[in-house]
Enzyme design. Structure first.
Site: not given
Length: 535
Positions: A15, A186
């Protein structure tokens, strides 16, 4: 021109998002249940990187006691505005069923290598928060919206203004993007050029993962979808070395070139299991005449080697791979599970010339484990240690652990015999934990010496072989070849309990348990980590 090799952040470093401040680049990556929270990586050339620390180092900033596996810190985002760094993050508290408890916080600092502020609570409406600082002085908080109805989960992207003078959200929450047909939208970030560009992760976290882009003339939308989404993905290239490519961020170098950092994985076999977890890579981006970003090379699947122009190479000091605890401290590579390292359970012991671990709860505990470990960053690693441990019961254990989560690990350890046995024998054994079920793949070995015992793990692809020695370098195989590939997202997500959060990677480290509650201590004289293949 220089050439970097992907992944630039090897092992569990998912991420990524990136910030450039003058000639310095900083990447923040997720740490989930591992403490301290949020890895901060630094480079000046995009080729050479080092971890400069974890940002969240106090329980006040990050209380993870009791969080499930692969919960805790999800998708932190680092930004820089008016001389100050801002770090926003989710501390996921629950995952099972339709409910996702996702409190979001931020901390800030003027010195990224120093201490960060106390945590400010923002909201709990979803995960993957990010802060966008507009050029008119306003700032905004974005996050993915959790929709528990009908187990939908992904409810699109919402935005709300954030006042940095009061540290409070103001105005209405506004939905700005419902995602594309790729689904699982997301990880939102906003980049401003002539448009506001909304960069999102889509397609889930597996082999369909990707980076999608939409744009608008207004921060609140409406957002038009990129006509050639996704921008980055390996979904169409099963033989590409870098897989699961997505969840990224775009940035511009001081030389004017554009790149993206993104999440990626290196499977052991084609579309197979990934023991090194989700890592971080870089690829080039170009802007075409239609004002949309594209991967510079014709294939959207990222390359192993990427050219970098206009930046001077600058090597970064790396932590030692051999730690002698008689003189060395733990390096920044090591983290603990859910709780900070403190002297009540881990400390340098001058009398024993060791690192001492005080026995706590089992490796299945979500609260207080006496376990410190580092990432497995290559497909072949050798890890070893030496432990001085005098258990008085089978409930007291210490040794070397290869770990994915509380339900999947291998534990080469020393333990005692039956309670009340006056001879206090010591045994060497292996605990295998697979989908919450523990077993012993080899008969316990009675140790005929009270001396410290050397322990080693040879983790080569899917094969894990343990060794022991009572004399230095006189290694003896112990137990069968074990399936190390169960220490991967790909295996864990097949849990019979249904889908489980599985977003980390394999770790190796030192542990001590005392299930009797007597706080038995184990003394480790060194820890060594090698990558024979030189990946």
């Amino acid at each position: 021109m220089s050439m970097l090799q992907n992944p630039i952040l090897r092992g569990f470093n998912p991420d990524p998002n990136i910030v450039r401040v003058n000639n310095d680049y900083y990447i923040a990556t997720s740490t989930f249940e591992w403490f301290g929270g949020v890895q901060i990586h630094h480079s000046t050339d995009l080729v050479n990187w080092r971890v400069i620390g974890q940002a969240l180092n106090t329980v006040e900033q990050l209380d993870m006691r009791g969080v499930p596996d692969s919960c805790g810190v999800w998708a932190p985002q680092l930004s820089y505005n008016n001389g100050r760094f801002y770090l926003v993050y989710t501390n996921v508290k629950s995952f099972d069923g339709p409910w996702k408890d996702t409190p979001n916080y931020f901390v800030s600092t003027t010195d990224i290598t120093g201490n960060w502020s106390q945590a400010t609570y923002l909201n709990s409406s979803g995960f993957d928060p990010s802060i966008f600082h507009d050029d008119d002085g306003k700032s905004y908080l974005l996050n993915m919206l959790v929709d528990h109805r009908n187990n939908a989960l992904f409810g699109g992207i919402v935005v709300q203004e954030l006042c940095l003078k009061t540290n409070k959200l103001i105005g209405d929450v506004k939905p700005i993007f419902s995602g594309t047909k790729l689904g699982c939208t997301e990880g939102p970030h906003i980049l401003k050029r002539d448009y506001y560009y909304l960069i999102t992760a889509e397609g889930g976290t597996g082999y369909e993962h990707c980076i999608s882009v939409a744009r608008s003339k207004n921060v609140f939308g409406p957002y038009q979808v990129h006509p050639h989404n996704p921008v980055i993905t390996a979904a169409h290239e099963p033989s590409n070395t870098l897989q699961k490519c997505g969840h990224g961020d775009f940035f511009q170098t001081q030389a004017g070139d554009w790149y993206t950092v993104f999440l990626t994985s290196r499977p052991l076999t084609e579309r197979g299991r990934c023991i090194t977890g989700r890592e971080t890579g870089i690829e080039q981006i170009i802007w075409k005449d239609d004002d949309w970003p594209y991967a510079k090379h014709t294939n959207k699947a990222p390359r192993m080697h990427v050219p970098i122009e206009g930046l001077m190479l600058n090597s970064q000091p790396q932590p030692t791979t051999h730690i002698d605890f008689s003189k060395d401290d733990l390096t920044v590579d090591f983290q603990s599970l859910r709780i900070p390292m403190c002297k009540s359970w881990v400390y340098k012991n001058a009398q024993k010339s060791s690192l001492t671990l005080v026995g706590k709860e089992s490796l299945s505990s979500l609260h207080q484990q006496s376990f410190i470990a580092r990432r497995v960053q290559a497909h072949h690693t050798l890890s070893s240690t030496c432990v001085d441990f005098a258990p008085s019961s089978f409930q007291q254990m210490a040794g070397l652990v290869c770990y994915y989560n509380t339900a999947h690990y291998y534990y080469l350890h020393i333990s005692g015999g039956d309670v009340g046995d006056e001879t206090t024998p010591r045994y060497l054994n292996i605990i295998s934990c697979d989908k919450y079920q523990t077993s012993t793949p080899v008969a316990p070995l009675l140790l005929k010496t009270n001396k410290p015992v050397y322990l080693k793990a040879d983790f080569n692809g899917a094969q894990l072989q343990f060794y022991y020695a009572t004399e230095k370098n006189c290694w003896i195989k112990f137990g069968p070849v074990l399936d190390g590939s169960i220490l991967s997202d790909d295996y864990v997500q097949q849990s019979p309990q249904g889908y489980r959060p599985c977003f980390t990677g394999a770790f190796v480290g030192m542990a001590c348990q005392d299930l009797s509650g007597q706080n038995k201590e184990a003394h480790f004289s060194f820890f060594n980590y090698d990558e024979p293949s030189g990946e």
